[in-house]
Motif scaffolding. Sequence first.
Motif, PDB file in Angstrom:
ATOM      1  N   SER A 102       4.058   3.643   9.424  1.00 55.56           N
ATOM      2  CA  SER A 102       4.661   2.655  10.318  1.00 55.56           C
ATOM      3  C   SER A 102       5.377   3.334  11.483  1.00 55.56           C
ATOM      4  CB  SER A 102       5.644   1.791   9.520  1.00 55.56           C
ATOM      5  OG  SER A 102       6.340   0.944  10.365  1.00 55.56           O
ATOM      6  N   GLY A 103       5.964   4.508  11.221  1.00 57.46           N
ATOM      7  CA  GLY A 103       6.727   5.192  12.265  1.00 57.46           C
ATOM      8  C   GLY A 103       5.853   5.963  13.240  1.00 57.46           C
ATOM      9  N   GLU A 104       4.735   6.509  12.741  1.00 58.87           N
ATOM     10  CA  GLU A 104       3.892   7.376  13.579  1.00 58.87           C
ATOM     11  C   GLU A 104       3.415   6.650  14.835  1.00 58.87           C
ATOM     12  OE1 GLU A 104       0.710   9.306  11.466  1.00 58.87           O
ATOM     13  OE2 GLU A 104      -0.402   9.660  13.325  1.00 58.87           O
ATOM     14  N   GLY A 105       3.520   7.364  15.947  1.00 60.74           N
ATOM     15  CA  GLY A 105       3.038   6.777  17.202  1.00 60.74           C
ATOM     16  C   GLY A 105       4.074   5.884  17.860  1.00 60.74           C
ATOM     17  N   LEU A 142      14.984   5.767  11.252  1.00 62.68           N
ATOM     18  CA  LEU A 142      14.149   5.162  10.212  1.00 62.68           C
ATOM     19  C   LEU A 142      12.882   4.550  10.801  1.00 62.68           C
ATOM     20  CD1 LEU A 142      14.709   4.973   7.179  1.00 62.68           C
ATOM     21  CD2 LEU A 142      15.459   2.624   7.506  1.00 62.68           C
ATOM     22  N   LEU A 143      12.967   4.124  12.065  1.00 62.83           N
ATOM     23  CA  LEU A 143      11.833   3.433  12.682  1.00 62.83           C
ATOM     24  C   LEU A 143      10.709   4.370  13.115  1.00 62.83           C
ATOM     25  CD1 LEU A 143      13.790   0.835  14.839  1.00 62.83           C
ATOM     26  CD2 LEU A 143      12.212   0.279  12.994  1.00 62.83           C
ATOM     27  N   VAL A 144      10.962   5.696  13.130  1.00 67.54           N
ATOM     28  CA  VAL A 144       9.927   6.586  13.657  1.00 67.54           C
ATOM     29  C   VAL A 144       9.423   7.592  12.619  1.00 67.54           C
ATOM     30  CG1 VAL A 144      11.001   6.378  15.934  1.00 67.54           C
ATOM     31  CG2 VAL A 144      11.422   8.436  14.597  1.00 67.54           C
ATOM     32  N   ILE A 145       9.926   7.522  11.392  1.00 67.62           N
ATOM     33  CA  ILE A 145       9.517   8.515  10.389  1.00 67.62           C
ATOM     34  C   ILE A 145       8.664   7.849   9.315  1.00 67.62           C
ATOM     35  CG2 ILE A 145      11.400  10.152  10.802  1.00 67.62           C
ATOM     36  CD1 ILE A 145      13.008   8.848   8.626  1.00 67.62           C
ATOM     37  N   ALA A 202       0.846  -1.215   0.000  1.00 62.61           N
ATOM     38  CA  ALA A 202       0.000   0.000   0.000  1.00 62.61           C
ATOM     39  C   ALA A 202       0.873   1.253   0.000  1.00 62.61           C
ATOM     40  CB  ALA A 202      -0.904  -0.004   1.232  1.00 62.61           C
ATOM     41  N   SER A 203       0.287   2.358  -0.409  1.00 62.49           N
ATOM     42  CA  SER A 203       1.037   3.616  -0.446  1.00 62.49           C
ATOM     43  C   SER A 203       1.469   4.022   0.967  1.00 62.49           C
ATOM     44  CB  SER A 203       0.137   4.698  -1.052  1.00 62.49           C
ATOM     45  OG  SER A 203       0.474   5.936  -0.496  1.00 62.49           O
ATOM     46  N   PRO A 204       2.708   4.524   1.098  1.00 65.55           N
ATOM     47  CA  PRO A 204       3.167   4.975   2.424  1.00 65.55           C
ATOM     48  C   PRO A 204       2.419   6.207   2.919  1.00 65.55           C
ATOM     49  CG  PRO A 204       4.924   5.210   0.758  1.00 65.55           C
ATOM     50  CD  PRO A 204       3.745   4.607   0.066  1.00 65.55           C
ATOM     51  N   ARG A 245       6.415   8.512   5.248  1.00 69.53           N
ATOM     52  CA  ARG A 245       6.275   9.214   3.956  1.00 69.53           C
ATOM     53  C   ARG A 245       7.630   9.601   3.349  1.00 69.53           C
ATOM     54  NH1 ARG A 245       0.733  12.487   3.716  1.00 69.53           N
ATOM     55  NH2 ARG A 245      -0.425  11.305   5.239  1.00 69.53           N
ATOM     56  N   ASP A 246       7.730  10.840   2.817  1.00 68.08           N
ATOM     57  CA  ASP A 246       8.918  11.232   2.054  1.00 68.08           C
ATOM     58  C   ASP A 246      10.184  11.224   2.917  1.00 68.08           C
ATOM     59  OD1 ASP A 246       7.237  11.533   0.031  1.00 68.08           O
ATOM     60  OD2 ASP A 246       7.318  13.729  -0.079  1.00 68.08           O
ATOM     61  N   HIS A 247      10.037  11.687   4.162  1.00 65.33           N
ATOM     62  CA  HIS A 247      11.201  11.711   5.050  1.00 65.33           C
ATOM     63  C   HIS A 247      11.765  10.290   5.173  1.00 65.33           C
ATOM     64  CE1 HIS A 247      12.941  12.960   9.268  1.00 65.33           C
ATOM     65  NE2 HIS A 247      13.873  12.784   8.349  1.00 65.33           N
ATOM     66  N   HIS A 248      10.866   9.311   5.385  1.00 66.13           N
ATOM     67  CA  HIS A 248      11.302   7.920   5.513  1.00 66.13           C
ATOM     68  C   HIS A 248      11.925   7.417   4.217  1.00 66.13           C
ATOM     69  CE1 HIS A 248      10.461   3.574   4.882  1.00 66.13           C
ATOM     70  NE2 HIS A 248      11.130   3.498   6.003  1.00 66.13           N
ATOM     71  N   LEU A 249      11.272   7.684   3.094  1.00 70.23           N
ATOM     72  CA  LEU A 249      11.780   7.157   1.813  1.00 70.23           C
ATOM     73  C   LEU A 249      13.150   7.734   1.492  1.00 70.23           C
ATOM     74  CD1 LEU A 249       8.511   7.065  -0.339  1.00 70.23           C
ATOM     75  CD2 LEU A 249       9.698   5.152   0.746  1.00 70.23           C
TER      76      LEU A 249
END
Length: 457
Positions: A78-81, A93-96, A71-73, A98-102
Amino acid sequence: MAGTTTTAATSLPPGPRMPKLAADVAALTRLGPFMRRCQRRYGDLVSVRLHGFGTIVAVGDPALVKRVFTASPTTLHSGEGSPLGPILGSNSLLVIDRDHHLRQRKLLLPPFHGERMKAYEELIERITREEVARWPEGEPFPVAPTTMRITLRAILQAVFGASGEQLRRLEELMPPFTALGSALTPFPQLHRDLGRWSPWGRFKRMRAEVDAVCDTLIAQARRDPGLAGRADVLSLLVQATHEDGSPMSDAEIRDQLMTMLAAGHETTAAQLAWAVERLRREPAALARLVAEVDEGGRAWRDATIREVQRVRPVIQFSSRLVKEPFELGGYLLPPGVRLVLPAALTHHDARFFPDPGRFDPQRFLDRKPDTYAWIPFGGGVRRCIGAAFAHMEMDVVLRTVLETWELLPAGPDERPERMRFRGVAYAPSKGGVAVVRRRPPRGRAAASARPTAVAAG
Ligand code: HEM
């Protein structure tokens, strides 16, 4: 449909109508059996209401797992919360998402490419030989402390590029630092500095000390004339550039080093302890493994590692937070729902792994596991970036151990060890107890005939 604006009514799959507290206890203490019971009763999508997490929807079918992982990020986060932000740093990487993560993930992926893993094999073999040389002969002992030291040193050298005084210092700082970090993660209310004796105050001071050593390593790498010839991950991150040509900042590199240590140290150590725990109870699989090590082969070892990860996944589930109405299996899930993908469902489902209760590496022999049924490393754009590293490390450690030691099968009074949560991963409750006998040199003759391992995740 996923991620598009919709006016259709959202809906949730069925699930147990039980008090949240009872669901919390069941999910926290016996996630696998609880989820399997729910799946038998309600199907491959089950809603469960929990305290703190709100509504979770457990996914137990590979076709649905695939929809979630691909599915679209923007639709699924996954990082939120995650409570890890204050522990690992805001770039982790574990807490961000969308674009920041990619963008960060793009910089971190190349150093972990499967082909690059060969560069670390010799190092890990050397670390393992040093560590297992001290094992006591003929008496039971837990292997987890050894596997923890091996995987810590491996990450510090192969990923952080540490050596000499910095390596010594990090080996001293990291065990208490990661233990305190793991203990504090689930309690955000304790993330307040109330002075040097408060848990958070102590954690912040420790993190400052760790950061200072990392800053030294980064500074040394930035001015190292031999940087281009180095193999450690840090040396590649120092040379990596964002799309606009700017280098990664020291803070970004530090947070990602912390993240790789947190995600890759205890997990790999626990998985190795499980390999010992399982193999001592599967004498036929163990005998074949030893014979193959002596002949210089590796296909059965590859398959065995994957089977250990199927039956004893150290991370029990991946999860995603629904941000936009998301269509899954005929339901339109509302934002706020947390999707949970427990390995305990697909890994133990006879539709995808016949006779799932049987330990049988044959099912993975010369065959890659199904991407969406075998999910110990998660999947999609959040799949574990260290999967190839972890596989290579487990391969080299197992081979080196079996070249040196005979692993004696468990006696009839040695019960299987339980899964116990250690802060990051689920490890064997007694640390993976082993009894070993030193092998005569004959068994080690094959070492020179060994093929090089091609790392696979
Ligand atoms: C047996 C060992 C390991 C297991 C079982 C494991 C498992 C996982 C799982 C389940 C995830 C979440 C995937 C998802 O949500 O789809 C993950 C993420 C991650 N792992 Fe691992 N891991 C292991 C070793 C490592 C190692 C050795 C490293 C690095 C040196 C590492 C670095 C990471 C990172 C950075 C992420 C976050 C990826 C992202 O969000 O884009 N892991 N791992």
